[in-house]
Motif scaffolding. Sequence first.
Motif, PDB file in Angstrom:
ATOM      1  N   CYS A   1       0.931  -1.094  -0.017  1.00  0.00           N
ATOM      2  CA  CYS A   1      -0.018  -0.063  -0.194  1.00  0.00           C
ATOM      3  C   CYS A   1       0.502   1.131   0.132  1.00  0.00           C
ATOM      4  O   CYS A   1       0.498   2.461  -0.484  1.00  0.00           O
ATOM      5  N   GLY A   2       2.040   0.962   0.561  1.00  0.00           N
ATOM      6  CA  GLY A   2       3.378   2.462   0.683  1.00  0.00           C
ATOM      7  C   GLY A   2       2.695   3.381   1.521  1.00  0.00           C
ATOM      8  O   GLY A   2       3.805   3.537   1.503  1.00  0.00           O
TER       9      GLY A   2
ATOM     10  N   CYS B   1       0.952  -3.947   5.957  1.00  0.00           N
ATOM     11  CA  CYS B   1       0.841  -4.764   4.525  1.00  0.00           C
ATOM     12  C   CYS B   1       1.740  -6.171   5.353  1.00  0.00           C
ATOM     13  O   CYS B   1       2.074  -7.478   4.131  1.00  0.00           O
TER      14      CYS B   1
END
Length: 175
Positions: free
Chosen positions: A104-105, A141
């Motif tokens: 997702c960053g 994540c």
Amino acid sequence: MTEPHHEVTVTVNGALHRATVPARRLLSDFLRHDLRLTGTHVGCEHGVCGACTVLLDGRNVRSCLVFAVAVDGAEVTTVEGLAADDGTLHPVQAAFRDCHGLQCGFCTPGMVMSACGFLAEHPDADHDDVREGMAGNLCRCTGYAGILAAVEQAAGAFRATGADPRQQHRPEVQP
Ligand code: FES
Ligand code: FES
């Protein structure tokens, strides 16, 4: 009662900024809200996740634990300060892309900045060193395998070029 304000002068990503900030303004909020450098992310806001990591005079700090008034006269580097002026990614950023080190960053800016500070202090880091050095940054994540591979790739890139991981990438001056 009016909250006291203070003058601060700080260099961020090579640009000098003068500002008046409340005494309790966090560095993370100063960067994000006052300077509009929203690449520095805020997750836990109490020093646990590492998403807000920036370099302060070349060393990793969690900007949610630092008051803006405390950086008066200092030099701060955020994730916005890493890529070359022409957009060429910094070796750590390129390694995250190459090794699938981001999902997702959200954690990525803090991971990247932590890696820059860590690799500057540990240029010969091996896999276990990287694992330990990055252990303080959390990824929701859970993409840790790619993240560790990315930091190892970046370590090799810096060893090959001798560049300082904390500096803005300048491809034209690489050997
Ligand atoms: S937001 Fe600063 S450590 Fe989590
Ligand atoms: S990539 Fe999503 S939190 Fe790390």
